[in-house]
Design a protein around this motif. Structure first.
Motif, PDB file in Angstrom:
ATOM      1  N   LYS A  68      -9.871   1.326   8.376  1.00  9.96           N
ATOM      2  CA  LYS A  68      -9.902   1.944   7.079  1.00  9.96           C
ATOM      3  C   LYS A  68      -8.461   2.294   6.803  1.00  9.96           C
ATOM      4  N   ILE A  69      -7.450   2.688   7.548  1.00 10.14           N
ATOM      5  CA  ILE A  69      -6.270   2.607   7.303  1.00 10.14           C
ATOM      6  C   ILE A  69      -5.524   1.417   6.813  1.00 10.14           C
ATOM      7  N   LEU A  70      -6.206   0.294   7.306  1.00 13.42           N
ATOM      8  CA  LEU A  70      -5.467  -1.009   7.049  1.00 13.42           C
ATOM      9  C   LEU A  70      -6.162  -1.581   5.813  1.00 13.42           C
ATOM     10  N   GLY A  71      -7.272  -1.256   5.476  1.00 11.36           N
ATOM     11  CA  GLY A  71      -7.969  -1.576   4.219  1.00 11.36           C
ATOM     12  C   GLY A  71      -7.286  -0.615   2.961  1.00 11.36           C
ATOM     13  N   LEU A  72      -6.863   0.374   3.205  1.00 12.62           N
ATOM     14  CA  LEU A  72      -6.121   1.239   2.277  1.00 12.62           C
ATOM     15  C   LEU A  72      -4.718   0.638   2.093  1.00 12.62           C
ATOM     16  N   ALA A  73      -4.121   0.253   3.093  1.00  8.87           N
ATOM     17  CA  ALA A  73      -2.663  -0.356   3.009  1.00  8.87           C
ATOM     18  C   ALA A  73      -2.752  -1.538   2.022  1.00  8.87           C
ATOM     19  N   ALA A  74      -3.867  -2.403   2.585  1.00 13.51           N
ATOM     20  CA  ALA A  74      -3.972  -3.645   1.637  1.00 13.51           C
ATOM     21  C   ALA A  74      -4.391  -3.384   0.235  1.00 13.51           C
ATOM     22  N   PHE A  75      -5.178  -2.371   0.069  1.00 10.61           N
ATOM     23  CA  PHE A  75      -5.419  -2.221  -1.273  1.00 10.61           C
ATOM     24  C   PHE A  75      -4.246  -1.636  -2.076  1.00 10.61           C
ATOM     25  N   ALA A  76      -3.403  -0.821  -1.536  1.00  5.92           N
ATOM     26  CA  ALA A  76      -2.309  -0.345  -2.081  1.00  5.92           C
ATOM     27  C   ALA A  76      -1.314  -1.524  -2.191  1.00  5.92           C
ATOM     28  N   GLY A  77      -1.117  -2.291  -1.500  1.00  3.85           N
ATOM     29  CA  GLY A  77      -0.338  -3.638  -1.726  1.00  3.85           C
ATOM     30  C   GLY A  77      -0.803  -4.461  -2.811  1.00  3.85           C
ATOM     31  N   VAL A  78      -2.105  -4.570  -2.900  1.00  3.72           N
ATOM     32  CA  VAL A  78      -2.453  -5.520  -4.120  1.00  3.72           C
ATOM     33  C   VAL A  78      -2.344  -4.701  -5.403  1.00  3.72           C
ATOM     34  N   ALA A  79      -2.509  -3.385  -5.342  1.00  6.73           N
ATOM     35  CA  ALA A  79      -2.082  -2.356  -6.659  1.00  6.73           C
ATOM     36  C   ALA A  79      -0.991  -2.613  -7.138  1.00  6.73           C
TER      37      ALA A  79
END
Length: 57
Positions: free
Chosen positions: A5-16
């Motif tokens: 979940k943390i990795l997914g949120l970090a990836a989402f933040a990077g894309v944003a």
């Protein structure tokens, strides 16, 4: 499972963040008037041609 979940949120933040940077660059590019764009292109052309004549000598 929690670290996924943390990795997914970090990836989402990077894309944003990447999207924000792209939008800012596009706004900055569109803010130029046609005259400003022509002036900048002429400056670049003169700069490149002067560099080419110096290297050819």
């Amino acid at each position: 499972m929690r670290w996924w979940k943390i990795l997914g949120l970090a990836a989402f933040a990077g894309v944003a963040a990447t999207g924000v940077v792209a939008v800012r660059a596009e706004r900055r590019r569109r803010a130029y008037t046609p005259e400003e764009i022509r002036d900048r292109l002429r400056e670049r052309t003169a700069e490149i041609s002067s560099q080419g004549s110096q290297q050819g000598s």
